[in-house]
Design a protein around this motif. Structure first.
Motif, short mmCIF file in Angstrom:
data_model
loop_
_atom_site.label_atom_id
_atom_site.label_comp_id
_atom_site.label_asym_id
_atom_site.label_seq_id
_atom_site.Cartn_x
_atom_site.Cartn_y
_atom_site.Cartn_z
N HIS A 183 7.19 -3.57 2.64
CA HIS A 183 7.49 -3.80 4.06
C HIS A 183 5.90 -3.57 4.40
N CYS A 184 5.02 -2.42 3.47
CA CYS A 184 3.53 -2.24 4.00
C CYS A 184 2.95 -2.94 4.38
N ASP A 185 2.10 -3.44 5.51
CA ASP A 185 0.78 -3.86 5.44
C ASP A 185 0.02 -4.70 5.52
N VAL A 186 -0.43 -3.31 3.87
CA VAL A 186 -1.41 -3.82 3.09
C VAL A 186 -1.19 -3.08 2.06
N ARG A 187 -0.60 -3.69 0.72
CA ARG A 187 0.60 -3.23 -0.01
C ARG A 187 -0.73 -3.50 -1.80
N LEU A 188 -0.55 -2.27 -2.46
CA LEU A 188 -1.21 -2.03 -3.52
C LEU A 188 -0.31 -1.68 -5.11
N ALA A 189 -0.55 -1.72 -5.70
CA ALA A 189 0.43 -1.04 -6.85
C ALA A 189 0.86 -0.37 -6.96
N PRO A 190 1.92 -0.13 -7.77
CA PRO A 190 2.63 1.22 -7.59
C PRO A 190 1.93 2.54 -7.83
N ASP A 191 1.31 2.12 -9.44
CA ASP A 191 0.03 2.82 -10.53
C ASP A 191 -1.17 2.78 -9.11
N GLN A 192 -1.40 2.48 -7.80
CA GLN A 192 -1.83 3.24 -6.83
C GLN A 192 -2.10 3.26 -5.83
N ALA A 193 -0.92 3.27 -5.85
CA ALA A 193 -0.63 4.37 -4.45
C ALA A 193 1.09 4.18 -4.07
N ALA A 194 1.35 5.06 -3.32
CA ALA A 194 2.53 5.11 -2.92
C ALA A 194 3.72 4.91 -2.60
N PHE A 195 5.12 4.93 -2.16
CA PHE A 195 5.25 3.87 -1.60
C PHE A 195 4.95 3.24 -0.22
N GLU A 196 4.61 4.21 0.59
CA GLU A 196 4.07 4.74 2.19
C GLU A 196 2.62 5.92 1.75
N HIS A 197 1.36 5.51 1.97
CA HIS A 197 0.37 6.36 1.32
C HIS A 197 -0.56 6.91 2.34
N VAL A 198 -0.98 6.11 3.41
CA VAL A 198 -1.98 6.48 4.39
C VAL A 198 -1.50 5.43 5.44
N VAL A 199 -0.95 5.73 7.29
CA VAL A 199 -1.06 5.04 7.87
C VAL A 199 -2.45 5.29 8.54
N VAL A 200 -2.83 3.92 8.89
CA VAL A 200 -3.51 3.66 10.11
C VAL A 200 -3.25 3.33 11.24
N GLU A 201 -3.85 4.37 12.25
CA GLU A 201 -3.55 3.55 13.14
C GLU A 201 -4.23 3.25 14.84
N MET A 202 -4.45 2.49 15.41
CA MET A 202 -5.72 2.34 16.11
C MET A 202 -5.50 3.38 18.09
N LEU A 203 -6.20 3.95 17.96
CA LEU A 203 -5.45 4.82 19.64
C LEU A 203 -6.71 3.88 20.47
N PRO A 204 -6.29 4.78 21.66
CA PRO A 204 -8.22 4.57 22.36
C PRO A 204 -9.33 6.00 22.01
N GLU A 205 -8.66 6.79 21.50
CA GLU A 205 -10.05 7.69 21.45
C GLU A 205 -10.65 7.36 19.67
N GLY A 206 -9.79 6.47 18.58
CA GLY A 206 -10.54 6.24 17.83
C GLY A 206 -9.64 5.77 17.19
N THR A 207 -10.17 6.10 15.61
CA THR A 207 -8.99 5.49 14.38
C THR A 207 -8.75 6.38 14.01
N ARG A 208 -7.15 6.97 14.00
CA ARG A 208 -6.90 7.99 13.21
C ARG A 208 -6.05 7.36 11.70
N LEU A 209 -6.73 8.06 10.03
CA LEU A 209 -5.67 8.06 9.46
C LEU A 209 -5.49 9.32 9.17
N THR A 210 -3.76 9.05 8.13
CA THR A 210 -2.72 10.05 8.49
C THR A 210 -1.95 9.46 6.44
N ARG A 211 -2.54 10.30 5.72
CA ARG A 211 -1.70 10.94 4.42
C ARG A 211 -0.43 10.87 4.53
N VAL A 212 0.59 9.93 4.12
CA VAL A 212 1.72 10.62 4.68
C VAL A 212 2.57 10.98 3.24
#
Length: 284
Positions: free
Chosen positions: A32-61
Motif C-alpha cells: 500500500h505504500c506510495d514509495v515501495r522499497l524491498a523488505p530488506d531495505q525498509a519496514a512495512f511502513e518506515h517513514v511518513v512524509v507530510e506536506m504542511l503549510p509550515e514545511g515538510t515533516r518526516l516521521t519515522r514510524v
C-alpha cells in the motif's frame, strides 16, 4: 499545487523517480505504500512524509533507523530537498511547486500529465486513447473483480487444529504480502490467506486475532485495488503518449494481478502485450 519528488537509488546502482501529488506519502515495503522499497531495505511502513503549510515533516514510524542528510531522526523537518537513507537505499526527496495553466476552465497542454495524476487521486475516469496503428482498440471500460465476494470457512472443526492452521496461514499471508511489491500476484494470494486465517481464528475462539487479521486483509485489498486502477490509468496514458517502455512495465503488473481472470479487459491486455512485444522485436 505542490508535489513530492522521490529520486531513489537502489543497492546496485539502479535509479528511479517517483512523483506523488499528495499531502501524505508513506515510504516502506508494504504493497500500500506510495514509495515501495524491498523488505530488506525498509519496514512495512518506515517513514511518513507530510506536506504542511509550515514545511515538510518526516516521521519515522518503524523501529528501524532512518537518516536525513546523515542524521538519524524520529521526527524532523525537510528543507527544500534532502536525502533519506533506509538500509542501503538512498532516497532524495524534493518538495516542488507545480505550475498550472488555465484557459476557459480547461487545463493547458503543459500540465496534461499532471492532470492525469490528479484525476487518479480524485477517482476520476480518464478517457483513454488506443493504439490505432497496432489495432488493439480502446480498452474495455470494466475491470475484472479482483476479490469476488465469497464465504470463507476454516478447513478444521477442532478449535486447537483451527488455531494451528490460523497461525500457519497467517505466516503464509505475511510472506506473500512482503513479496507483493515485487510479485504483484502475491497481494491477491495474501488477502485470501488472511481471510482464511481470520476464519480459523474465529473458530479457534480468538476474536481479537480474527479482527486484526481481517483488518489487515481489508487494508491490503484496498491498496491492491488502488494499484490496479492506478496502473490501468497510467498504461492508457503511456499508450497515448507512446511511452512504450513504461507501458510494458504496467502491462506486466496488470497481467500479474489479473492472472487467472477472464473477460474483455484481460483479452485486451494480452493484445497490448503482444503488440508491445512485436514493437520491441521490430526495433531489434
Amino acid at each position: 499545487m505542490e508535489e513530492l519528488r522521490f529520486d531513489i537509488q537502489y543497492p546496485g546502482g539502479r535509479t528511479e523517480r517517483s512523483v506523488v501529488q499528495s499531502a501524505r506519502v508513506v515510504i516502506g515495503s508494504g504493497a500500500h505504500c506510495d514509495v515501495r522499497l524491498a523488505p530488506d531495505q525498509a519496514a512495512f511502513e518506515h517513514v511518513v512524509v507530510e506536506m504542511l503549510p509550515e514545511g515538510t515533516r518526516l516521521t519515522r514510524v518503524a523501529k528501524e533507523m532512518a537518516s536525513l542528510d546523515g542524521n538519524a531522526f524520529s521526527i524532523t523537518t525537510l528543507g527544500p530537498c534532502g536525502t533519506v537513507v533506509l538500509g542501503q537505499t538512498v532516497v532524495r526527496i524534493e518538495r516542488a511547486a507545480v505550475a498550472v495553466a488555465a484557459a476557459n476552465g480547461k487545463l493547458g497542454a503543459g500540465v496534461l500529465l499532471k492532470g492525469v495524476v490528479l484525476a487518479m487521486l480524485l477517482g476520476a475516469v480518464l478517457v483513454i486513447s488506443n493504439m490505432p496503428e497496432e489495432g488493439v482498440g480502446r480498452a474495455p471500460a470494466d475491470l475484472p473483480e479482483l476479490f469476488p465476494a465469497q464465504e470463507i470457512t476454516c478447513a478444521r472443526t477442532d478449535p486447537a487444529e483451527a488455531a494451528a492452521l490460523a497461525s500457519d496461514t497467517h505466516a503464509i499471508a505475511d510472506g506473500a504480502r512482503e513479496r507483493s511489491p515485487f510479485e504483484p500476484r502475491e497481494a491477491v494470494a495474501a488477502v485470501k490467506a488472511y481471510d482464511l486465517a481470520a476464519a480459523c481464528y474465529t473458530l479457534a475462539g480468538d476474536p481479537e486475532a480474527a479482527a486484526e487479521t481481517s483488518r489487515t486483509a481489508r487494508e491490503l485489498e484496498a491498496a491492491t485495488r488502488g494499484e490496479l486502477r492506478a496502473r490501468r490509468v497510467r498504461l492508457e496514458r503511456m499508450l497515448a503518449v507512446k511511452d512504450y517502455e513504461i507501458a510494458r512495465q504496467d502491462v506486466v503488473v496488470l497481467r500479474a494481478l489479473l492472472e487467472g481472470q477472464r473477460g474483455p479487459y484481460v483479452s485486451w491486455l494480452a493484445k497490448v502485450a503482444q503488440e508491445l512485444k512485436s514493437r520491441r522485436a521490430g526495433k531489434g
